[in-house]
Design a protein around this motif. Structure first.
Motif, PDB file in Angstrom:
ATOM      1  N   UNK A 212     -30.673  15.692 -64.195  1.00 36.36           N
ATOM      2  CA  UNK A 212     -30.484  15.204 -62.830  1.00 36.36           C
ATOM      3  C   UNK A 212     -31.624  14.236 -62.552  1.00 36.36           C
ATOM      4  N   UNK A 213     -31.368  12.962 -62.717  1.00 34.67           N
ATOM      5  CA  UNK A 213     -32.445  11.976 -62.677  1.00 34.67           C
ATOM      6  C   UNK A 213     -32.222  10.843 -61.682  1.00 34.67           C
ATOM      7  N   UNK A 214     -31.040  10.738 -61.092  1.00 34.58           N
ATOM      8  CA  UNK A 214     -30.778   9.622 -60.181  1.00 34.58           C
ATOM      9  C   UNK A 214     -31.259   9.948 -58.772  1.00 34.58           C
ATOM     10  N   UNK A 215     -31.668   8.911 -58.062  1.00 35.96           N
ATOM     11  CA  UNK A 215     -32.196   9.061 -56.707  1.00 35.96           C
ATOM     12  C   UNK A 215     -31.215   9.765 -55.786  1.00 35.96           C
ATOM     13  N   UNK A 216     -29.947   9.387 -55.863  1.00 34.41           N
ATOM     14  CA  UNK A 216     -28.953   9.922 -54.923  1.00 34.41           C
ATOM     15  C   UNK A 216     -28.890  11.442 -54.990  1.00 34.41           C
ATOM     16  N   UNK A 217     -28.845  12.003 -56.194  1.00 34.42           N
ATOM     17  CA  UNK A 217     -28.723  13.459 -56.315  1.00 34.42           C
ATOM     18  C   UNK A 217     -30.039  14.168 -56.024  1.00 34.42           C
ATOM     19  N   UNK A 218     -31.153  13.627 -56.496  1.00 31.56           N
ATOM     20  CA  UNK A 218     -32.450  14.256 -56.217  1.00 31.56           C
ATOM     21  C   UNK A 218     -32.693  14.298 -54.722  1.00 31.56           C
ATOM     22  N   UNK A 219     -32.396  13.199 -54.040  1.00 38.84           N
ATOM     23  CA  UNK A 219     -32.582  13.131 -52.594  1.00 38.84           C
ATOM     24  C   UNK A 219     -31.654  14.105 -51.876  1.00 38.84           C
ATOM     25  N   UNK A 220     -30.407  14.194 -52.328  1.00 40.84           N
ATOM     26  CA  UNK A 220     -29.431  15.077 -51.685  1.00 40.84           C
ATOM     27  C   UNK A 220     -29.739  16.552 -51.959  1.00 40.84           C
ATOM     28  N   UNK A 221     -30.179  16.853 -53.169  1.00 40.47           N
ATOM     29  CA  UNK A 221     -30.401  18.254 -53.536  1.00 40.47           C
ATOM     30  C   UNK A 221     -31.749  18.798 -53.058  1.00 40.47           C
ATOM     31  N   UNK A 222     -32.821  17.997 -53.165  1.00 40.48           N
ATOM     32  CA  UNK A 222     -34.158  18.512 -52.876  1.00 40.48           C
ATOM     33  C   UNK A 222     -34.795  17.929 -51.626  1.00 40.48           C
ATOM     34  N   UNK A 223     -34.133  16.987 -50.994  1.00 36.73           N
ATOM     35  CA  UNK A 223     -34.660  16.455 -49.746  1.00 36.73           C
ATOM     36  C   UNK A 223     -35.331  15.101 -49.893  1.00 36.73           C
ATOM     37  N   UNK A 224     -35.542  14.465 -48.762  1.00 36.09           N
ATOM     38  CA  UNK A 224     -36.033  13.078 -48.744  1.00 36.09           C
ATOM     39  C   UNK A 224     -37.468  12.947 -49.219  1.00 36.09           C
ATOM     40  N   UNK A 225     -38.327  13.935 -48.928  1.00 37.49           N
ATOM     41  CA  UNK A 225     -39.736  13.810 -49.300  1.00 37.49           C
ATOM     42  C   UNK A 225     -39.900  13.663 -50.798  1.00 37.49           C
ATOM     43  N   UNK A 226     -39.177  14.460 -51.567  1.00 36.42           N
ATOM     44  CA  UNK A 226     -39.215  14.354 -53.027  1.00 36.42           C
ATOM     45  C   UNK A 226     -38.323  13.207 -53.483  1.00 36.42           C
ATOM     46  N   UNK A 227     -37.159  13.073 -52.910  1.00 43.28           N
ATOM     47  CA  UNK A 227     -36.227  12.030 -53.326  1.00 43.28           C
ATOM     48  C   UNK A 227     -36.765  10.627 -53.141  1.00 43.28           C
ATOM     49  N   UNK A 228     -37.586  10.404 -52.106  1.00 38.99           N
ATOM     50  CA  UNK A 228     -38.103   9.067 -51.824  1.00 38.99           C
ATOM     51  C   UNK A 228     -38.978   8.534 -52.951  1.00 38.99           C
ATOM     52  N   UNK A 229     -39.510   9.412 -53.785  1.00 41.07           N
ATOM     53  CA  UNK A 229     -40.315   8.961 -54.920  1.00 41.07           C
ATOM     54  C   UNK A 229     -39.489   8.139 -55.899  1.00 41.07           C
ATOM     55  N   UNK A 230     -38.159   8.299 -55.845  1.00 39.03           N
ATOM     56  CA  UNK A 230     -37.280   7.632 -56.810  1.00 39.03           C
ATOM     57  C   UNK A 230     -36.343   6.643 -56.131  1.00 39.03           C
ATOM     58  N   UNK A 231     -36.741   6.192 -54.942  1.00 37.30           N
ATOM     59  CA  UNK A 231     -35.906   5.261 -54.195  1.00 37.30           C
ATOM     60  C   UNK A 231     -35.782   3.926 -54.928  1.00 37.30           C
ATOM     61  N   UNK A 232     -36.874   3.453 -55.506  1.00 39.19           N
ATOM     62  CA  UNK A 232     -36.860   2.164 -56.194  1.00 39.19           C
ATOM     63  C   UNK A 232     -36.464   2.292 -57.656  1.00 39.19           C
ATOM     64  N   UNK A 233     -36.627   3.474 -58.206  1.00 35.51           N
ATOM     65  CA  UNK A 233     -36.358   3.660 -59.626  1.00 35.51           C
ATOM     66  C   UNK A 233     -36.027   5.119 -59.893  1.00 35.51           C
ATOM     67  N   UNK A 234     -34.908   5.381 -60.552  1.00 39.98           N
ATOM     68  CA  UNK A 234     -34.527   6.750 -60.875  1.00 39.98           C
ATOM     69  C   UNK A 234     -35.586   7.419 -61.756  1.00 39.98           C
ATOM     70  N   UNK A 235     -35.608   8.737 -61.726  1.00 44.04           N
ATOM     71  CA  UNK A 235     -36.554   9.469 -62.567  1.00 44.04           C
ATOM     72  C   UNK A 235     -36.301   9.141 -64.035  1.00 44.04           C
TER      73      UNK A 235
END
Length: 244
Positions: A212-235
């Motif tokens: 699970x490395x894309x911004x959309x799923x990380x942001x949706x599953x774990x929240x914006x604070x963690x997901x925002x780290x991958x806004x410009x680039x997926x994990x």
């Protein structure tokens, strides 16, 4: 020097190219604060540009970014404050994302090799484990035994990296969890395996670890604070391994 408008504008232009991401953001915030406080010679707003290019997208993460993600995933106070274990016990997606990201801080295995670490043995029925995690009766001893079932399996099976599976005299997968992380990783393995068994009541050979490395799923599953780290680039697993 900082309170001279002309000097500050030159410094900001330099910062967007030379400073680290975190320091550059602080300086830009300071300039915006000054801009809002009164009349300044400069009227421009600045942002930190994306420094990654196609050639270096797989380079190591900046240390500050890597450590910030590590804080979110491993810091006891942050975990407790945000009820992360409770959320993980409630959501398979949340738990799987947390485990996948966290494993990149204890080993440098490729995703294809993470998928081969197998399934742990559970000390209770799946629903009982999730309930215990939620109400706080899950024990550190159970977490360590869950992790031990994985490390013992890897030792006896002598599994080698997938990339070198056709070569001889290759050392086995390196999966050594530091003492300070054993309870966390063991708990996450137990939670993820419990969710897995509940979702796959019939026999299944699919891996426990989900990529699970894309911004959309990380942001949706774990929240914006963690997901925002991958806004410009997926994990990136490769970048995380280089940072590790």
């Amino acid at each position: 020097f900082l309170y001279n408008d002309r000097n500050l504008e030159k410094l900001i232009e330099y910062a967007t190219e030379a400073l680290s991401k975190s320091h550059g953001k602080e300086l830009i915030s300071f300039s915006e604060w000054l801009l809002g406080k009164g009349v300044t010679h400069y009227r421009n707003s600045y942002v930190m540009t994306n420094r990654y290019t196609f050639e270096d997208r797989n380079g190591a993460y900046e240390l500050n970014d890597y450590l910030q993600l590590m804080f979110y995933l491993f810091n006891d106070d942050y975990i407790q404050k945000n009820n992360m274990f409770y959320h993980a016990a409630n959501s398979k997606d949340y738990a799987d994302t947390w485990l996948y990201l966290a494993l990149h801080f204890i080993c440098a295995l490729r995703t294809t090799d993470l998928e081969r670490i197998g399934h742990p043995k559970l000390s209770r029925e799946p629903n009982e484990i999730l309930k215990a995690v939620k109400n706080g009766t899950w024990t550190t001893g159970e977490a360590r035994r869950t992790l031990l079932s994985i490390t013992t399996r890897l030792t006896y099976l002598n599994i080698t990296p997938n990339k070198t599976k056709r070569a001889s005299n290759v050392s086995q997968l390196k999966f050594h969890v530091p003492e300070s992380c054993q309870v966390l990783i063991g708990t996450l393995l137990a939670i993820c395996e419990a969710h897995y068994q509940i979702a796959n009541k019939e026999a299944s050979e699919s891996p426990l670890i989900r990529k699970i490395s894309d911004y959309e799923r990380i942001n949706r599953y774990m929240g914006e604070e963690i997901g925002s780290l991958f806004l410009e680039r997926n994990f990136s697993s490769r970048s995380a391994n280089k940072s590790y």
